[in-house]
Design an enzyme around this catalytic site. Sequence first.
Site, mmCIF file in Angstrom:
data_model
loop_
_atom_site.group_PDB
_atom_site.id
_atom_site.type_symbol
_atom_site.label_atom_id
_atom_site.label_comp_id
_atom_site.label_asym_id
_atom_site.label_seq_id
_atom_site.Cartn_x
_atom_site.Cartn_y
_atom_site.Cartn_z
ATOM 1 C CB SER A 14 -0.959 0.005 1.185
ATOM 2 O OG SER A 14 -0.279 -0.243 2.390
ATOM 3 C CG HIS B 86 -3.798 -1.131 -2.166
ATOM 4 N ND1 HIS B 86 -4.319 0.145 -2.234
ATOM 5 C CD2 HIS B 86 -3.599 -1.378 -0.850
ATOM 6 C CE1 HIS B 86 -4.400 0.661 -1.028
ATOM 7 N NE2 HIS B 86 -3.970 -0.248 -0.165
ATOM 8 C CE LYS C 243 -7.514 -0.472 0.259
ATOM 9 N NZ LYS C 243 -7.773 0.628 1.169
HETATM 10 C C1 LIG Z 1 -3.364 -3.824 2.107
HETATM 11 C C2 LIG Z 1 -4.598 -3.393 2.840
HETATM 12 N N1 LIG Z 1 -5.335 -4.324 3.469
HETATM 13 C C3 LIG Z 1 -6.440 -4.005 4.147
HETATM 14 C C4 LIG Z 1 -6.874 -2.701 4.217
HETATM 15 C C5 LIG Z 1 -8.094 -2.377 5.003
HETATM 16 O O1 LIG Z 1 -9.200 -2.259 4.170
HETATM 17 P P1 LIG Z 1 -10.466 -1.429 4.640
HETATM 18 O O2 LIG Z 1 -10.133 0.000 4.440
HETATM 19 O O3 LIG Z 1 -11.579 -1.924 3.771
HETATM 20 O O4 LIG Z 1 -10.674 -1.741 6.076
HETATM 21 C C6 LIG Z 1 -6.164 -1.701 3.581
HETATM 22 C C7 LIG Z 1 -6.650 -0.315 3.672
HETATM 23 O O5 LIG Z 1 -6.113 0.639 3.286
HETATM 24 C C8 LIG Z 1 -4.992 -2.054 2.878
HETATM 25 O O6 LIG Z 1 -4.245 -1.113 2.278
#
Ligand SMILES: Cc1ncc(COP(=O)(O)O)c(C=O)c1O
Length: 375
Positions: free
Chosen positions: A165, A193, A224
């Site tokens: 991320s 992502h 996303k």
């Molecule tokens: C790699 C990754 N996993 C999980 C999440 C969490 O997702 P959510 O925002 O739907 O809770 C994010 C959020 O930015 C993320 O970047």
Amino acid sequence: MHYLDAVTARDQSGKKYLVFASNNYLGLTFASEVRQAAAAAALQQGTGSTGSRLTTGGVGAATILEKELAQFKHAEAALIFNTGYMTNLGVLFALAKPTDVIFSDELNHASIIDGCRISKARIVIYKHGDSRDLEQKLQQWEQAAQTKHNAVPVCRFIVSDGVFSMDGDIAPLPELVRLKQQYQATLVLDDAHAVGVLGNDGSGTAAHYHLEGQVDVQVGTLSKSLAAEGGYVAGKKIIIDYLRNKSRPFIFSTFLSPADMAAALAALRLLRKDAPAYLQRLRENTEYVRRALTAAGLPVVPGTTPIVPVIVGAADLAVKLEQRLRQEGILLSAIRPPTVAPGSSRLRITVTAAHTQTQLQQLVAALGRAWLECM
Ligand SMILES: Cc1ncc(COP(=O)(O)O)c(C=O)c1O
């Protein structure tokens, strides 16, 4: 911040911004089909689910969405959680036991780190994207397992983001698959992502490497590219059934709203129907920004995904640049420690399929000016 369309927003003072900080990679939060589906669901079924999925919160579209997510992710079954964060917590907490060991990439998302912690399994961190380091650590455990019977872990897990991320790079999945087979580990991959970004069908990292069906547990988010809220896990039916019955974040929380389910389902169907067109726009926009910023002499972290980090170094400089760009009506994020390592503060730009060429040019020009002024 109040969005006016997929890529522009207004703050409380009324100032308008061009947004390069969202995870709305395909711009689907403003697709008319998605908005109409969400509005119709709220009008027909109310605004809240009123309970946990296992009690009164069984929103009808959730079952359909799970079926279509499973098909999309080339898996047998899927299960929806309330957020991507809760999915990682719920999966790791339920699957990994205190006697097990989890091998985790050092740059994994916070939700994976927290999921590892609450599982109470032993955690072995391997160097970011470094399959050689991972292999060495797996070997060490293998040797320990052969000599010290008391310390033998029952199960091994390898867990990684698909697209990281903060750096926007892609996990070395072929190596992870090889190692999970060689060391009989369960591979958990977080494609938050990667969906809508990687693979010819936009289904994520496995499709990118033509390794569909090779990842045991695929985590994802609806928040996303899929333009809603919520998270999901896809995998073998036996694993999904186990999680439905054992995963506490799934069991003990009020489920998502009908509008969330309808929006995500509509977005998923748009993506599946027209993946080449969405992906082409996203990839062209990404390539343009990466190339133009690099040509302007900015230290862009090389890569191919729409997460475009520009390394600044000092945290205060990153904030100064972010603020300077805000004055120009460009919204992006300054990422600092502890999210990234000290000395590697950066501007994190996210490109979407919904940005126009003119908007991309505005970003490049404004960032070029701000860079000359502040650096
Ligand atoms: C790699 C990754 N996993 C999980 C999440 C969490 O997702 P959510 O925002 O739907 O809770 C994010 C959020 O930015 C993320 O970047």
